[in-house]
Design an enzyme around this catalytic site. Structure first.
Site, PDB file in Angstrom:
ATOM      1  N   SER A   1      42.994 -20.434-173.701  1.00 52.12           N
ATOM      2  CA  SER A   1      42.506 -20.130-172.351  1.00 52.12           C
ATOM      3  C   SER A   1      41.301 -19.210-172.418  1.00 52.12           C
ATOM      4  CB  SER A   1      43.632 -19.438-171.589  1.00 52.12           C
ATOM      5  OG  SER A   1      43.144 -18.827-170.412  1.00 52.12           O
TER       6      SER A   1
ATOM      7  N   TYR B   1      50.880 -12.368-171.065  1.00 54.23           N
ATOM      8  CA  TYR B   1      50.523 -13.786-171.139  1.00 54.23           C
ATOM      9  C   TYR B   1      49.193 -13.964-171.886  1.00 54.23           C
ATOM     10  CZ  TYR B   1      48.023 -17.955-169.888  1.00 54.23           C
ATOM     11  OH  TYR B   1      47.244 -19.080-169.972  1.00 54.23           O
TER      12      TYR B   1
ATOM     13  N   LYS C   1      48.111 -15.741-175.846  1.00 54.56           N
ATOM     14  CA  LYS C   1      47.092 -16.726-176.241  1.00 54.56           C
ATOM     15  C   LYS C   1      46.253 -16.178-177.401  1.00 54.56           C
ATOM     16  CE  LYS C   1      48.162 -19.995-173.421  1.00 54.56           C
ATOM     17  NZ  LYS C   1      48.831 -21.194-173.948  1.00 54.56           N
TER      18      LYS C   1
HETATM   19  N1  UFG Z   1      42.604 -16.506-155.669  1.00 56.64           N
HETATM   20  C1  UFG Z   1      42.651 -16.151-154.340  1.00 56.64           C
HETATM   21  N2  UFG Z   1      43.790 -16.385-153.654  1.00 56.64           N
HETATM   22  C2  UFG Z   1      44.896 -16.943-154.213  1.00 56.64           C
HETATM   23  C3  UFG Z   1      44.845 -17.312-155.569  1.00 56.64           C
HETATM   24  C4  UFG Z   1      43.678 -17.075-156.282  1.00 56.64           C
HETATM   25  O1  UFG Z   1      41.669 -15.623-153.802  1.00 56.64           O
HETATM   26  O2  UFG Z   1      45.911 -17.102-153.519  1.00 56.64           O
HETATM   27  C5  UFG Z   1      41.364 -16.283-156.433  1.00 56.64           C
HETATM   28  C6  UFG Z   1      41.557 -15.374-157.631  1.00 56.64           C
HETATM   29  O3  UFG Z   1      41.443 -14.035-157.239  1.00 56.64           O
HETATM   30  C7  UFG Z   1      40.475 -15.868-158.561  1.00 56.64           C
HETATM   31  C8  UFG Z   1      40.360 -17.360-158.253  1.00 56.64           C
HETATM   32  O4  UFG Z   1      40.939 -17.511-156.956  1.00 56.64           O
HETATM   33  O5  UFG Z   1      39.265 -15.263-158.245  1.00 56.64           O
HETATM   34  C9  UFG Z   1      41.086 -18.229-159.220  1.00 56.64           C
HETATM   35  O6  UFG Z   1      42.415 -17.760-159.344  1.00 56.64           O
HETATM   36  P1  UFG Z   1      43.550 -18.579-160.106  1.00 56.64           P
HETATM   37  O7  UFG Z   1      44.819 -17.802-159.987  1.00 56.64           O
HETATM   38  O8  UFG Z   1      43.561 -19.995-159.642  1.00 56.64           O
HETATM   39  O9  UFG Z   1      43.039 -18.617-161.606  1.00 56.64           O
HETATM   40  P2  UFG Z   1      42.655 -17.403-162.586  1.00 56.64           P
HETATM   41  O10 UFG Z   1      41.182 -17.443-162.800  1.00 56.64           O
HETATM   42  O11 UFG Z   1      43.274 -16.135-162.182  1.00 56.64           O
HETATM   43  O12 UFG Z   1      43.406 -17.916-163.894  1.00 56.64           O
HETATM   44  C10 UFG Z   1      42.871 -17.796-165.155  1.00 56.64           C
HETATM   45  C11 UFG Z   1      43.588 -18.781-166.071  1.00 56.64           C
HETATM   46  C12 UFG Z   1      44.994 -18.342-166.313  1.00 56.64           C
HETATM   47  C13 UFG Z   1      45.051 -16.882-166.656  1.00 56.64           C
HETATM   48  C14 UFG Z   1      44.330 -16.033-165.650  1.00 56.64           C
HETATM   49  C15 UFG Z   1      44.382 -14.548-165.950  1.00 56.64           C
HETATM   50  O13 UFG Z   1      43.619 -20.084-165.492  1.00 56.64           O
HETATM   51  O14 UFG Z   1      45.517 -19.120-167.378  1.00 56.64           O
HETATM   52  O15 UFG Z   1      43.002 -16.473-165.572  1.00 56.64           O
HETATM   53  O16 UFG Z   1      43.457 -14.171-166.881  1.00 56.64           O
HETATM   54  F1  UFG Z   1      46.322 -16.480-166.688  1.00 56.64           F
END
Ligand code: UFG
Length: 340
Positions: free
Chosen positions: A126, A151, A155
């Site tokens: 990731s 988590y 990785k």
């Molecule tokens: N977000 C919102 N509202 C939500 C969910 C997400 O605004 O309800 C925003 C988050 O703050 C972020 C973006 O949408 O800016 C994407 O969020 P996601 O949760 O979909 O994905 P992440 O970028 O957080 O996830 C990534 C990887 C994961 C890892 C995570 C933490 O896909 O595997 O980063 O490092 F766990």
């Protein structure tokens, strides 16, 4: 026919990869403990490809059971290892479960490979290993940053285990660092099936639009980005699945340039949360109910991939647009609603 083990093959990325592998002439064996997926996925894979993959339900963290599996499948041509716990927030509450599951299952698989002469493994990594990179787009040689969650740390540790294994054992590795996989198969027969309240943005958007959730919370609008919301590199899950087929073929055809290769898998484009919402509204015609709330702890401000290595070395490129990703995610959500 070459036989490939897909661990976590009933999950989101695993199921799409199983489909693409079958469609490229591979025999697929899925191992999954169904802790975060449904056995019905197998029927839906069969509806798409005409072939139901072989399936064994057990926990890869079970050493004896995993060893037995490998004795029975010593003729595997390769392994794609998806099976893992994947929720950063949950890992803060269950750190030891995350360490045991994610590292234990990898070690059991590597033992199975070592003991049965199976050489090739593709590992699901990731972009979380980079944390907030100092330079964007982020390249594969950017250093790991201290992980903020168990988590993310698993990785990093798994990549380290693989690096030494590739040096010390007759094992060859391709680690694929995914950015943000979203979307669903165009058939709307497989897609992301989050249990309970989704943590990730896109399932939260589609569930809100269909009426399962009241309102999307946008986590922060005071980041240093054009509209203040955080930037990610979203990639269509089918583009991602295809990269796995190419990685397996690269190993089988002896094209690897070192015993462990690492590739970023993204589009190379970053989009803000608001741009994702606008894309969803455009393709679905649905006005989304959302509100701005404070930042989510642990979120980085912006990250997107330098994809040149994957483009040039693998000869792979993500081709599906953000609108296509959002439309396929929406079609999947609507298909799910009809089934229920
Ligand atoms: N977000 C919102 N509202 C939500 C969910 C997400 O605004 O309800 C925003 C988050 O703050 C972020 C973006 O949408 O800016 C994407 O969020 P996601 O949760 O979909 O994905 P992440 O970028 O957080 O996830 C990534 C990887 C994961 C890892 C995570 C933490 O896909 O595997 O980063 O490092 F766990």
């Amino acid at each position: 026919m070459k036989k490939i083990l897909v661990t976590g093959g009933t999950g989101f990325i695993g199921s799409h990869t199983a489909v693409e592998l079958q469609q490229h002439g591979y025999e697929v064996v899925i191992v999954d403990n169904l802790s975060n997926s449904s056995v019905d996925v197998l029927d839906n894979i069969a509806k798409i490809t005409g072939t139901r993959p072989a399936f064994e339900q057990f926990d890869l963290a079970d050493q004896a059971r995993t060893a037995k599996f490998f004795r029975e499948h010593h003729d595997l041509s390769g392994i794609i290892h998806f099976a893992a716990y994947k929720a950063a927030g949950e890992s803060m509450e269950k750190p030891l479960e995350y360490y045991r599951n994610n590292t234990g299952s990898l070690i059991n698989i590597l033992e199975g490979m070592r003991d049965n002469g199976i050489r090739d493994i593709v590992f699901s990594s990731s972009c979380t290993v980079y944390g907030q990179p100092d330079q964007l787009p982020v390249t594969e040689d950017s250093p790991f940053k201290t992980a903020w969650s168990p988590y993310g740390n698993t990785k990093q540790i798994c990549e380290d285990i693989l690096r030494f294994s590739s040096q010390l054992l007759p094992v060859r590795v391709i680690a694929l660092r995914y950015f943000n996989p979203i979307g669903a198969h165009e058939s709307a027969l497989i897609g992301e099936l989050p249990l309970g309240v989704p943590n990730n943005l896109v399932p939260y958007i589609t569930q809100t639009a269909i009426g399962k959730r009241e309102c999307l919370s946008v986590f922060g609008n005071n980041y240093n980005t054009p509209d203040g919301t955080a930037i990610r590199d979203y990639i269509h899950v089918v583009d991602l699945a295809n990269a796995h087929v190419i990685a397996v073929e690269r190993m089988i055809r002896e094209k690897c340039k070192s015993r462990m290769e690492i590739f970023n898998l993204g589009t190379g484009e970053g989009y803000t949360v608001m741009e994702v919402i606008r894309s969803f509204e455009r393709v679905s015609g649905v006005k989304l109910n959302y509100k701005i709330v404070s930042r989510r702890p642990g979120d980085v401000e912006k990250v997107w991939a330098d994809t040149r290595l994957a483009n040039e070395e693998l000869g792979w490129k993500a081709v599906r647009t953000l609108d296509e990703m959002m439309l396929s995610a929406w079609n999947w959500e609507k298909a799910l609603a009809q089934r229920q």
